[in-house]
Design an enzyme around this catalytic site. Structure first.
Site, PDB file in Angstrom:
ATOM      1  CB  CYS A   1      23.025  34.431  20.343  1.00 13.01           C
ATOM      2  SG  CYS A   1      24.161  35.474  19.405  1.00 13.01           S
TER       3      CYS A   1
ATOM      4  CG  HIS B   1      16.492   4.884 -18.611  1.00 13.72           C
ATOM      5  ND1 HIS B   1      15.895   4.430 -19.755  1.00 13.72           N
ATOM      6  CD2 HIS B   1      16.554   3.811 -17.780  1.00 13.72           C
ATOM      7  CE1 HIS B   1      15.596   3.157 -19.617  1.00 13.72           C
ATOM      8  NE2 HIS B   1      15.982   2.742 -18.435  1.00 13.72           N
TER       9      HIS B   1
ATOM     10  CG  HIS C   1      -4.265   0.381   4.510  1.00 11.65           C
ATOM     11  ND1 HIS C   1      -3.672  -0.503   3.633  1.00 11.65           N
ATOM     12  CD2 HIS C   1      -5.247   1.006   3.822  1.00 11.65           C
ATOM     13  CE1 HIS C   1      -4.292  -0.409   2.465  1.00 11.65           C
ATOM     14  NE2 HIS C   1      -5.242   0.491   2.551  1.00 11.65           N
TER      15      HIS C   1
ATOM     16  CB  CYS D   1      15.587  -0.570 -14.730  1.00 11.78           C
ATOM     17  SG  CYS D   1      15.743   1.107 -15.358  1.00 11.78           S
TER      18      CYS D   1
ATOM     19  CB  CYS E   1      20.749  17.857  -9.828  1.00 12.86           C
ATOM     20  SG  CYS E   1      20.002  17.361 -11.376  1.00 12.86           S
TER      21      CYS E   1
ATOM     22  CB  CYS F   1      -0.990  -0.003   1.158  1.00 10.72           C
ATOM     23  SG  CYS F   1      -0.223  -0.081   2.772  1.00 10.72           S
TER      24      CYS F   1
ATOM     25  CB  CYS G   1      12.514  -0.164 -17.213  1.00  9.14           C
ATOM     26  SG  CYS G   1      13.779   0.231 -18.413  1.00  9.14           S
TER      27      CYS G   1
END
Ligand SMILES: *[C@@H]1O[C@H](CO)[C@@H](O)[C@H](O)[C@H]1NC(C)=O
Ligand SMILES: [Zn+2]
Ligand SMILES: [Zn+2]
Ligand SMILES: [Zn+2]
Length: 347
Positions: A222, A65, A299, A72, A143, A40, A75
């Site tokens: 601080c 890819h 769940h 994978c 990235c 689930c 895929c």
């Protein structure tokens, strides 16, 4: 026992409610979860990814890819998305993705077959794996690959720093990237109580600020030891199109569930959510609640707003229901100390 109700007040006047012409789309499908599979958490993450228009459309455009054969995730996700779109079955198996996930995370002993896991972490990890498959050459924390959906659309690029208002000293900024913005429900409820002490009434428009106040963390001294007690401030440096918020149930108390539900807002301004937002585009952004993953009674199930038919749908593994009206029944409050909610906001 009484039933916990969650009222979704989709305010008028926002972009989500303007009628659109109906386009033919494949009806939503359920995902199977046979006894003992405990899938689930994955089914919930998958329904979220499929139903997020930005993700579905951008992912469709990706072709090349770095393939990992039978482990994978890219895929496996392509395959299940094709079935979501073209299959005539009402319920699909998510086994191939489950198995790719288990193989990929075998060393860490995460997401293993038959074992229950966390939906938000699954969602985050699927996103990070997509980055790996399509933009491996660039590091996760910097990235900038334009086709990298996870980093371009989902990632929040932040830095954390505390600045003393009394002596001006500041701590070293700590930069990081997150796919899910986690907030403690205890802290959220404490902030909501404080807010109600000073105001007549809570409005959903205050939700972003409430989340910001709740994510400030503990007081600390601080950095130059002037005696002032400060909180960490988070600064958002980019303009993500999708924001995912994880409300983490971190206390045993069960009486907060209903309070948490009542604080939820359906509209979120990025400018409210963080101490400072550097990009003008992000400051102007208003995002609308489109999805919710709930963890209840060990769940996971999912609510999602389908933008094409403009309706809320409920996904509980193989079962798919349309949600009529504005009241969603989330669960029974008999022993509700574990209602974890992930909220997904969308520009
Ligand atoms: C957030 O905290 C600030 C500073 O303590 C307070 O002024 C503000 O009212 C709080 N906002 C909400 C929505 O609780
Ligand atoms: Zn592949
Ligand atoms: Zn990336
Ligand atoms: Zn100071």
């Amino acid at each position: 026992h009484h039933i916990l109700k969650f009222v979704l007040s989709c305010a008028g006047g926002n972009g989500m409610l303007t009628p659109r012409t109906m386009t033919s789309i494949a009806p939503s499908k359920g995902l199977s979860n046979e006894p003992g599979q405990n899938s689930c958490f994955l089914n919930s993450a998958l329904q979220v990814l499929w139903h997020l228009d930005i993700f579905r459309r951008s992912f469709r455009q990706l072709t090349t890819h770095k393939c990992m054969e039978d482990s994978c995730i890219f895929c496996a996700l392509k395959s299940i998305f094709a079935q979501f779109q073209y299959s005539s079955e009402k319920v699909l198996p998510s086994d191939a993705l489950r198995s790719a996930l288990a193989k990929t995370f075998q060393d860490e002993q995460r997401f293993q077959l038959g074992i229950m896991d966390d939906a938000a972490e699954c969602f985050e990890n699927i996103l990070m794996r997509i980055h790996f498959h399509i933009a491996e050459e660039t590091k996760e924390d910097i990235c900038t690959a334009r086709h990298c959906i996870p980093h371009q659309k989902f990632a929040m690029t932040l830095f954390e720093q505390c600045v003393c208002s009394s002596c001006g000293a500041s701590s070293d900024p700590l930069p990081f990237i997150q796919m899910v913005h986690y907030i403690s429900t205890t802290s959220l409820c404490n902030q909501a109580v404080k807010m109600l002490e000073t105001r007549e009434k809570a409005t959903p428009g205050m939700f972003g600020e409430l989340l910001r106040n709740a994510s400030m963390g503990d007081l600390r001294s601080c950095p130059s030891q002037c005696g002032q007690q400060l909180r960490m401030a988070r600064v958002l440096l980019n303009s993500p199109e999708i924001i995912t918020i994880g409300l983490v149930w971190d206390s045993e108390q069960s009486d907060l569930a209903e309070d948490v539900i009542h604080t939820l807002g359906t509209c979120l301004r990025l400018g409210d959510l963080f101490y400072r937002v550097t990009e003008e585009k992000a400051r102007q952004s208003e995002l609308y609640l489109v999805g919710m993953v709930c963890y209840y009674g060990k769940h996971y199930s999912t609510f999602f707003f389908q933008t094409k038919i403009r309706r809320w749908m409920y996904f509980d593994d193989a079962h798919v229901k349309e949600v009529y009206g504005a009241v969603l029944v989330v669960g029974h409050t008999d022993n509700i100390n574990q209602l974890t909610v992930y909220l997904i906001y969308y520009l």
